[in-house]
Every structure is written in C-alpha cells, then in structure tokens.
Design a protein around this motif. Structure first.
Motif, short mmCIF file in Angstrom:
data_model
loop_
_atom_site.label_atom_id
_atom_site.label_comp_id
_atom_site.label_asym_id
_atom_site.label_seq_id
_atom_site.Cartn_x
_atom_site.Cartn_y
_atom_site.Cartn_z
N TRP A 8 3.45 1.88 4.99
CA TRP A 8 3.93 1.31 3.73
C TRP A 8 3.15 0.05 3.41
CZ3 TRP A 8 7.78 1.93 7.71
CH2 TRP A 8 8.44 3.16 7.64
N VAL A 22 8.86 6.61 0.59
CA VAL A 22 9.62 5.44 0.11
C VAL A 22 10.63 5.98 -0.90
CG1 VAL A 22 9.56 3.21 -1.07
CG2 VAL A 22 7.64 3.92 0.31
N CYS A 55 12.28 2.05 2.84
CA CYS A 55 11.32 2.72 3.72
C CYS A 55 12.13 3.46 4.77
CB CYS A 55 10.41 1.71 4.39
SG CYS A 55 9.50 0.68 3.25
#
Ligand code: G6P
Length: 184
Positions: A8, A22, A55
């Motif tokens: 991420w 996500v 996340c």
C-alpha cells in the motif's frame, strides 16, 4: 534477496491510500442524517461527509492489525460539526491508535456509563483509544481532517450500543467559534 514494492502507499498530498485490496467506503449525507441533532434540507443527499480507506491484512496464523485512513470533509449540518457514526468495539480488549495527519478536530470518547471526554486533534497528535471506550471523530475546522488508524482485525464495530446510548455532547461551529452542547 527479493525486493518488492510495499502493498500500500499513502498519498499524503492527496489524502488517500492506493494499493492491493484497499477497501474504500464513502459516507454520504443521506446515510449520515441520524448522526446529527437536526436534518438540514439544504444539504444535498449526495454530499460526501467522510471516506474510510481500510488496508485489509488477512492472515490466519497471527493476531492481525488493520490500517486505515479516515478523511472527514469540512461540512456542517445546521452548524453542527461533521462527525463519524461512532462505535464501541465488539471486543473490548482491542485498543486502537489514531494519528492525525492533517486538520483539526476532536476525538470524542465515551465510557460504558455514557460519560464523555475528548482529546484535541491536530497535525501529528497521537491518540490511544482504550478498547472499552466508544469513539467518534469530529472535524472542527474549515478544512479536511485526515486521521490514520490502526486496530486489531477482530475488534469489530458495535454501532448498536451507541444508538441505544448516544454520545452525550454535540459540537457546533458558529461563526468560526466551537461550542459544545449537551445532547438532550
Ligand atoms: O465506522 P465509523 O464509526 O463511522 O468510523 C469510521 C472509521 O473510523 C476509523 O477509521 C476506524 O478505525 C474505522 O474502523 C471506522 O470505520
């Protein structure tokens, strides 16, 4: 040695997280009306109130953590500051950490008896949320409030408890001045 990119990446300038799985959820005014003292007919139903980036860290053999970012828009509802829905954790043994990355606000905390207190949020402030406390973000400024969050995957969101025992205060912004009122 294999070197890979991070799963991420947070774009600090744009206030968003991109990457693998996500989850992005948007809260519009239509779904947030009940959070405020009164309904504001002048506010379009599709007004974006806040965005939550999560996340997802799925792993069966460890006690995992989630990472997220909540971005609260500078919107008021009849002069009441923008708030998140607010919740207790289903598992009270799970604490949470908030880090304010941009903006100004209040972290409203409520114990099991309905007693409220708050911490001021400003760029860089770090907040430890005891797992027994309900928590709600309040954007008190006229710009976005961006808050990074870290919490155990098994914490769970108990919204019912705050519906049955709502936060006992409300925060208003009248001519730039913040006032706290009892929620009766
Ligand atoms: O779910 P709400 O009470 O509206 O709060 C919005 C979000 O705030 C933070 O990011 C929490 O860590 C999330 O778990 C939560 O979903």
């Amino acid at each position: 040695m294999k070197i890979t990119e991070a799963k991420w990446i947070e774009n600090f300038k744009q206030g968003k997280i991109d990457g693998e799985s996500v989850e992005v959820s948007y809260k519009m005014y239509a779904q947030a009306k009940s959070f405020y003292a009164s309904e504001d007919a002048s506010l379009p139903q599709d007004t974006l109130m806040y965005t939550v980036y999560t996340c997802q860290t799925k792993n069966d053999h460890t006690q995992n953590l989630n990472w997220g970012l909540t971005v609260m828009e500078p919107v008021c509802v009849h002069q009441e500051c923008n708030v998140t829905r607010g919740h207790f954790h289903e598992d009270e043994q799970c604490d949470e950490i908030y880090v304010c990355q941009k903006g100004e606000g209040l972290l409203l905390l409520m114990d099991e008896k309905g007693q409220c207190h708050a911490e001021t949020m400003r760029e860089g402030s770090i907040h430890h949320i005891d797992g027994t406390l309900a928590h709600r973000l309040v954007n008190t400024s006229d710009s976005k409030l961006e808050v990074m969050c870290c919490w155990p995957v098994n914490a769970g969101h108990d919204y019912k408890r705050v519906e049955e025992m709502p936060f006992s205060v409300r925060v208003f912004r009248e001519n730039g001045k913040i006032t706290i009122k009892e929620n009766r």
